[in-house]
Design a protein around this motif. Structure first.
Motif, PDB file in Angstrom:
ATOM      1  N   GLN A 100       1.044  -1.264  -0.097  1.00  0.00           N
ATOM      2  CA  GLN A 100       0.033  -0.220  -0.088  1.00  0.00           C
ATOM      3  C   GLN A 100       0.828   1.037  -0.088  1.00  0.00           C
ATOM      4  N   TYR A 155       2.599   1.989  -3.221  1.00  0.00           N
ATOM      5  CA  TYR A 155       1.482   2.036  -4.346  1.00  0.00           C
ATOM      6  C   TYR A 155       1.131   3.525  -4.281  1.00  0.00           C
ATOM      7  N   ILE A 156       0.925   4.133  -3.133  1.00  0.00           N
ATOM      8  CA  ILE A 156       0.734   5.361  -2.823  1.00  0.00           C
ATOM      9  C   ILE A 156       2.120   6.242  -3.187  1.00  0.00           C
TER      10      ILE A 156
END
Length: 285
Positions: free
Chosen positions: A68, A71-72
Motif C-alpha cells: 500500500q 502504491y501511494i
C-alpha cells in the motif's frame, strides 16, 4: 531571449514566449540559474527514488508487506512527473517538436503505464516500462562537456561496424557448423535434442559462459567442446581489438603536432609521425 545550442535544443528555437513562460523555460531547460540547478537536482533525486520504488515493488516479500505504501508513493511520483511533463510542454517554444523528440517520448512513456492500468487492469506487466525514467537523468546531467568524446566513440563504432558484422557472421557460421557436428556426435539423452539446441550450446561454450545445463558425453563431443572453448578465448577479443584500433584512429585523425622539424622548421606533422613529411628528417620525441 537568445539561447545557446549547447543548453537548449531545437524545440526551444523560435520566437520568445511570454515573460512567465520564458522564466519557466529557463528553470526547466537550463541549469545556469540557482533555481535551474535546484530543479535539476530535485528532479534527479526524484527519478532515482522512483526507480528504487519500482524495483522494490517487484520484490514479492516487500510488496506483500509494504504494498500500500509503495502504491501511494509511486502515484505521488507519477503525479509529480505528470506535472513536470505538462510544464515542459507549456514552457517550450515548439511543444510538438518536444513531444516527438527522444526525451519527450521517454518522459511520456515513463508516466503512461500508470494511467493505462486504470483503463486496462490486465496491463500490469507494462509497469516495468516506468524504469525508463532512469534515462531522463542523462538529460539532467547536462553531459555537453562530454559530447566530443561521445561523438568520437560513435564515429569509431560506425567505421568499425562493417568489420564487426563480418566477424559476427563468421562466428555465426562457426557455431552453426560446430553445433551441428555436436548434434551428430551426441545423443538426445545428453540434452542435444535438436540442431538449434546444439547451436545454443555452442554459443554458450564459445562465449565462455558455460551454463552447464547440457554437456557432451562422448569423446568426439568433448573434443569438439574443447576446440570451441579454446577458440572462444581467441575470438572473444576480436571485436574489442577492431573497435579499439578504430577508436585510436578516429581520436588521432586530424590531430597534428605543433613542434617544428629540427631541419626545415615546418610544422603540421601527423600526430604519430616519426619523420618530417616535408624533408624526411627525424622528428624529436
Amino acid at each position: 531571449m537568445k539561447t545557446s545550442k549547447t543548453t537548449y535544443h531545437y524545440y526551444n528555437d523560435g520566437e520568445a514566449l511570454s515573460p512567465w513562460r520564458e522564466s519557466l523555460n529557463e528553470v526547466i531547460f537550463g541549469s545556469e540559474t540557482p533555481l535551474g540547478r535546484v530543479f535539476d537536482i530535485g528532479l534527479s533525486i526524484s527519478i532515482v527514488l522512483s526507480v528504487i520504488v519500482i524495483m522494490l515493488d517487484s520484490v514479492e516479500a516487500i510488496q506483500n508487506r509494504y504494498g500500500q505504501a509503495i502504491y501511494i508513493t509511486e502515484w505521488l511520483f507519477t503525479l509529480l512527473f505528470t506535472l513536470e511533463y505538462g510544464l515542459r510542454l507549456i514552457s517550450v517554444r515548439r511543444p510538438w517538436l518536444y513531444f516527438t523528440s527522444f526525451f519527450g517520448l521517454v518522459d511520456l512513456v515513463s508516466i503512461l503505464p500508470s494511467y493505462l492500468i486504470l483503463l486496462f487492469p490486465g496491463a500490469q506487466s507494462m509497469l516495468a516500462i516506468r524504469i525508463l525514467r532512469l534515462l531522463r537523468v542523462f538529460r539532467i546531467l547536462k553531459l555537453s562537456a562530454y559530447m566530443d568524446e561521445a561523438q568520437i566513440m560513435m564515429a569509431a563504432l560506425s567505421k568499425s561496424s562493417r568489420k564487426i558484422m563480418v566477424f559476427l557472421y563468421s562466428v555465426f557460421m562457426i557455431v552453426v557448423v560446430l553445433g551441428s557436428l555436436v548434434y551428430v556426435a551426441e545423443s538426445r539423452e545428453a540434452g542435444f535434442t535438436s540442431i538449434p539446441r546444439s547451436v545454443y550450446w555452442a554459443i554458450v561454450t564459445l562465449t565462455t559462459v558455460g551454463y552447464g545445463d547440457i554437456s557432451p558425453q562422448t569423446p568426439l563431443g568433448q573434443l569438439l567442446a574443447s576446440t570451441i572453448m579454446i577458440m572462444g578465448y581467441g575470438i572473444i577479443a576480436v571485436p574489442t581489438g577492431i573497435y579499439s584500433a578504430e577508436l585510436i584512429r578516429t581520436y588521432t585523425e586530424g590531430k597534428v603536432r605543433n613542434d617544428a622539424c629540427p631541419d626545415c622548421g615546418r610544422t603540421g606533422h601527423d600526430f604519430d609521425a616519426d619523420y618530417c613529411k616535408y624533408c624526411g628528417h627525424a622528428l624529436e620525441d
